[in-house]
Enzyme design. Sequence first.
Site, short mmCIF file in Angstrom:
data_model
loop_
_atom_site.label_atom_id
_atom_site.label_comp_id
_atom_site.label_asym_id
_atom_site.label_seq_id
_atom_site.Cartn_x
_atom_site.Cartn_y
_atom_site.Cartn_z
N GLU A 59 0.81 -1.22 0.00
CA GLU A 59 0.00 0.00 0.00
C GLU A 59 0.84 1.27 0.00
O GLU A 59 0.39 2.32 -0.44
CB GLU A 59 -0.98 0.00 1.18
CG GLU A 59 -2.08 -1.05 1.08
CD GLU A 59 -1.67 -2.43 1.60
OE1 GLU A 59 -0.46 -2.64 1.89
OE2 GLU A 59 -2.55 -3.30 1.73
N PHE B 167 -11.40 -6.93 14.49
CA PHE B 167 -10.35 -7.42 13.61
C PHE B 167 -9.97 -6.34 12.58
O PHE B 167 -10.83 -5.80 11.90
CB PHE B 167 -10.84 -8.69 12.89
CG PHE B 167 -9.82 -9.22 11.91
CD1 PHE B 167 -8.58 -9.68 12.33
CD2 PHE B 167 -10.10 -9.25 10.54
CE1 PHE B 167 -7.64 -10.15 11.43
CE2 PHE B 167 -9.17 -9.72 9.63
CZ PHE B 167 -7.94 -10.17 10.08
N GLN B 168 -8.70 -6.03 12.52
CA GLN B 168 -8.16 -5.03 11.59
C GLN B 168 -8.78 -3.64 11.77
O GLN B 168 -8.88 -2.87 10.83
CB GLN B 168 -8.26 -5.50 10.14
CG GLN B 168 -7.39 -6.74 9.90
CD GLN B 168 -7.21 -7.10 8.44
OE1 GLN B 168 -8.09 -6.87 7.62
NE2 GLN B 168 -6.07 -7.69 8.13
N LYS C 287 -17.59 -0.33 6.67
CA LYS C 287 -18.07 -1.37 5.76
C LYS C 287 -19.59 -1.30 5.59
O LYS C 287 -20.11 -1.48 4.50
CB LYS C 287 -17.65 -2.74 6.29
CG LYS C 287 -17.82 -3.84 5.25
CD LYS C 287 -17.07 -5.10 5.60
CE LYS C 287 -17.30 -6.18 4.56
NZ LYS C 287 -16.60 -7.43 4.88
N MET D 129 24.42 8.45 0.34
CA MET D 129 24.34 9.76 0.98
C MET D 129 24.73 9.67 2.46
O MET D 129 25.38 10.58 2.99
CB MET D 129 22.92 10.33 0.82
CG MET D 129 22.75 11.73 1.34
SD MET D 129 23.95 12.87 0.63
CE MET D 129 23.04 13.54 -0.77
C1 LIG Z 1 18.80 14.40 0.32
C2 LIG Z 1 18.08 15.70 0.11
C3 LIG Z 1 18.80 16.84 -0.14
C4 LIG Z 1 18.17 18.05 -0.41
N1 LIG Z 1 18.91 19.13 -0.76
C5 LIG Z 1 18.29 20.24 -1.22
C6 LIG Z 1 19.04 21.34 -1.76
O1 LIG Z 1 20.27 21.33 -1.81
N2 LIG Z 1 18.35 22.39 -2.25
C7 LIG Z 1 16.98 22.45 -2.24
O2 LIG Z 1 16.39 23.40 -2.75
N3 LIG Z 1 16.26 21.45 -1.72
C8 LIG Z 1 16.89 20.35 -1.23
N4 LIG Z 1 16.12 19.30 -0.75
C9 LIG Z 1 14.66 19.44 -0.74
C10 LIG Z 1 14.17 20.22 0.49
O3 LIG Z 1 14.19 19.37 1.59
C11 LIG Z 1 12.73 20.77 0.24
O4 LIG Z 1 11.88 19.71 -0.10
C12 LIG Z 1 12.67 21.80 -0.88
O5 LIG Z 1 13.65 22.79 -0.71
C13 LIG Z 1 11.29 22.43 -0.89
O6 LIG Z 1 11.13 23.22 -2.01
P1 LIG Z 1 9.92 24.26 -2.09
O7 LIG Z 1 9.91 25.10 -0.86
O8 LIG Z 1 10.04 24.93 -3.41
O9 LIG Z 1 8.64 23.30 -2.20
P2 LIG Z 1 7.52 22.86 -1.15
O10 LIG Z 1 8.11 22.32 0.07
O11 LIG Z 1 6.59 22.00 -1.92
O12 LIG Z 1 6.80 24.23 -0.78
C14 LIG Z 1 6.01 24.87 -1.72
C15 LIG Z 1 5.54 26.20 -1.14
O13 LIG Z 1 4.74 26.85 -2.12
C16 LIG Z 1 3.52 27.25 -1.53
N5 LIG Z 1 2.46 27.22 -2.55
C17 LIG Z 1 1.71 26.17 -2.93
N6 LIG Z 1 0.84 26.54 -3.87
C18 LIG Z 1 1.04 27.85 -4.10
C19 LIG Z 1 0.44 28.80 -4.97
N7 LIG Z 1 -0.56 28.47 -5.79
N8 LIG Z 1 0.91 30.07 -4.95
C20 LIG Z 1 1.91 30.43 -4.09
N9 LIG Z 1 2.51 29.58 -3.25
C21 LIG Z 1 2.09 28.30 -3.26
C22 LIG Z 1 3.28 26.27 -0.42
O14 LIG Z 1 2.40 26.79 0.56
C23 LIG Z 1 4.69 26.01 0.10
O15 LIG Z 1 5.05 26.96 1.07
C24 LIG Z 1 16.75 18.10 -0.41
C25 LIG Z 1 16.02 16.97 -0.12
C26 LIG Z 1 16.66 15.76 0.12
C27 LIG Z 1 15.83 14.54 0.39
C1 LIG Z 2 12.84 5.48 4.26
C2 LIG Z 2 14.15 6.13 4.53
N1 LIG Z 2 15.03 5.57 5.39
C3 LIG Z 2 16.24 6.16 5.60
C4 LIG Z 2 16.58 7.32 4.98
C5 LIG Z 2 17.93 7.98 5.24
N2 LIG Z 2 18.70 8.03 3.99
C6 LIG Z 2 18.77 9.12 3.20
S1 LIG Z 2 19.69 8.90 1.83
C7 LIG Z 2 20.05 7.31 2.27
C8 LIG Z 2 20.92 6.43 1.41
C9 LIG Z 2 20.31 6.10 0.10
O1 LIG Z 2 21.07 5.08 -0.50
P1 LIG Z 2 20.81 4.65 -1.99
O2 LIG Z 2 19.36 4.41 -2.21
O3 LIG Z 2 21.72 3.56 -2.37
O4 LIG Z 2 21.15 5.99 -2.78
P2 LIG Z 2 22.59 6.72 -2.92
O5 LIG Z 2 22.66 7.76 -1.85
O6 LIG Z 2 23.64 5.68 -2.78
O7 LIG Z 2 22.54 7.33 -4.29
C10 LIG Z 2 19.45 6.98 3.50
C11 LIG Z 2 19.58 5.69 4.18
C12 LIG Z 2 15.60 7.88 4.12
N3 LIG Z 2 15.82 9.05 3.49
N4 LIG Z 2 14.42 7.25 3.88
#
Ligand SMILES: Cc1cc2nc3c(=O)[nH]c(=O)nc-3n(C[C@H](O)[C@H](O)[C@H](O)COP(=O)(O)OP(=O)(O)OC[C@H]3O[C@@H](n4cnc5c(N)ncnc54)[C@H](O)[C@@H]3O)c2cc1C
Ligand SMILES: Cc1ncc(C[n+]2csc(CCOP(=O)(O)OP(=O)(O)O)c2C)c(N)n1
Length: 570
Positions: free
Chosen positions: A49, A111-112, A161, A473
């Site tokens: 799911e 159940f569930q 249900k 990472m």
């Molecule tokens: C491993 C990892 C590394 C990351 N590194 C980076 C990085 O280096 N740089 C980076 O940028 N991000 C990075 N991120 C992503 C980061 O965590 C955020 O998800 C991202 O920065 C959010 O972008 P955002 O604010 O544009 O989008 P969202 O979080 O989706 O926010 C959107 C915003 O827009 C607003 N909005 C929605 N609809 C409208 C509308 N119609 N008009 C006006 N406003 C609206 C919402 O209210 C919200 O505040 C990383 C994520 C991971 C998993």
């Molecule tokens: C469900 C979940 N568990 C743990 C993490 C923490 N986490 C972030 S990146 C990462 C490693 C990802 O490894 P892989 O899928 O091999 O990608 P790579 O970074 O090697 O490109 C982990 C464990 C996460 N983001 N999501």
Amino acid sequence: MKLTGAEILCETLEHLGVKEIFGYPGGAILPVYDALGKSKLHHVLVRHEQGATHMADGYARASGGVGVAMATSGPGATNMVTGIATAMLDSSPVVCITGQVGSKLLGSDAFQEIDITGITMPITKHNVVVSRAEDIARTVREAFLIANSGRPGPVLVDITKDAQQASAEFDWDKCAPKLPPKRRRANYDQPEFDRAVELLNSSKRPLILAGHGIMISGAMKAFAEFVHAGHFPVAMTLLGIGGFPANDPLNLGMMGMHGEAWVNHAIQEADLLIAVGMRFDDRVTGDLRTYAKSAKKIHIEIDRAEINKNVRVDAALVGDAREVLELLEPHMEKKERPDWHTRIAEMKGDSAVRDIQSLPDTGHLYAAHVINDLWKETNGDAIVVTDVGQHQMWEAQYYHHNKPRTLVTSGGLGTMGFALPAAIGAKFAKPEADVWVVVGDGGFQMTMAELATIVQEKIKINIAIINNGYLGMVRQWQEFFYDKRYVATPLVAPDFAALANSFGIRGERITTRADVVPTIRSAREYKESVLIDFRVEQEDSVYPMVPAGASLHEMIRRPNNPLVETSAEP
Ligand SMILES: Cc1cc2nc3c(=O)[nH]c(=O)nc-3n(C[C@H](O)[C@H](O)[C@H](O)COP(=O)(O)OP(=O)(O)OC[C@H]3O[C@@H](n4cnc5c(N)ncnc54)[C@H](O)[C@@H]3O)c2cc1C
Ligand SMILES: Cc1ncc(C[n+]2csc(CCOP(=O)(O)OP(=O)(O)O)c2C)c(N)n1
Ligand SMILES: [Mg+2]
């Protein structure tokens, strides 16, 4: 017309334009499945799911419409939790429908039986239990409206249900949503607007921070006009990518933890930041105490709760991005600001023009090569769905997106296991699109059972596993901050190509750079899905990197050998 609650649900979904539902059956939702079999709706049987919710999410992100996921009560519903949270943190409109035990059994630990509305209260925009057949149509219509209006987000409808089995009158016209009247969209006072215009026109070093809200609002055209009117340089958030073409000369690239160095420096030197539809995530700001100290800030944002949440702003224009930008644009004075653009070009230095692809082949295969080749081979037109980790960041750096909704990625929750199921959803949303999964060897193993869904549904998806033998990472953090103590990050994996074969999917394994392009080409030409296991350099890292909590300009830069940080400009 008298129908059962289950039939009413199916009729309502059809009226709402739903074509596909991603789900998994069980006792408490069985009446709905029986009705589904007689309806025109196409049910995609998932393998878990969580996959259903990511598929609905991928569908929503690729299409801009609402994705629908379905599950039974108890474990079916709890398996959805990660997917719901993923959609919540990235403002993605997903409607989840769960079966619930009969209303007379509620509260008896039947159940569930699980209180799924209680569990998902903090991770849904709205949720509700329905225990009467006559309430189903209106509630589902309201769920769709709430999910995809204002700031979008997931909504869960839990249907007992007995409500599914009971009969009630179904009349589309009589089950209209009963919601409070819509608020005026632009929701600020004139002095706030005037202050913003004054800041925009007096600024010498302005910079736009372009976020996901631009795409959500469908503001791409209005945004581009606004940018060109003010000749503003633009920095992208991860989720904003695609909202403004990468090949526009004013697009500087991504900001933040793994953003481009010159973008982060430009933020720190700017005298005005104009944040559009972005929420100043900590991955974007680094240490708030030192963030953009010399800049005034304007925030264009639909959700008032985001204003002054992380970063204090000088003018807040609460409203839909498109509407606000259209109102602002006529007030922009055309200014070239040559000194500021020269300064940014200086900060870019030569790192922007050194092309990773033109480096001699050292016999090593780097993830950046694979992704940059994928960009070139797909003309930047593919929908790329990434997982979470290093490969995700390399995708953001080396695949240049010119069109909205072509990068689908989990940003806020950073959910490993997202990519494969989300790509299935994206393919249903855009059947003609060239859909690529870019996934790590770790994340792929979390939801790889959905390969069977691809086969059962006979859909064509290309899967690129960036296989570095590590939870890369996390290994990178251990390398930088834990003296290379690689605890629990080396990762054993199956032979992915053979695994694909066992599902009836073509599998390839690539170890050299010379084989990358031919394999991508042949995968694109092949009619069915293809999985490619790219065995890449194991201990490569993503640069630049702002260590968590450090100031935005304090980036760890790539040692200049053997790779450079960025690809050529798109
Ligand atoms: C491993 C990892 C590394 C990351 N590194 C980076 C990085 O280096 N740089 C980076 O940028 N991000 C990075 N991120 C992503 C980061 O965590 C955020 O998800 C991202 O920065 C959010 O972008 P955002 O604010 O544009 O989008 P969202 O979080 O989706 O926010 C959107 C915003 O827009 C607003 N909005 C929605 N609809 C409208 C509308 N119609 N008009 C006006 N406003 C609206 C919402 O209210 C919200 O505040 C990383 C994520 C991971 C998993
Ligand atoms: C469900 C979940 N568990 C743990 C993490 C923490 N986490 C972030 S990146 C990462 C490693 C990802 O490894 P892989 O899928 O091999 O990608 P790579 O970074 O090697 O490109 C982990 C464990 C996460 N983001 N999501
Ligand atoms: Mg890995």
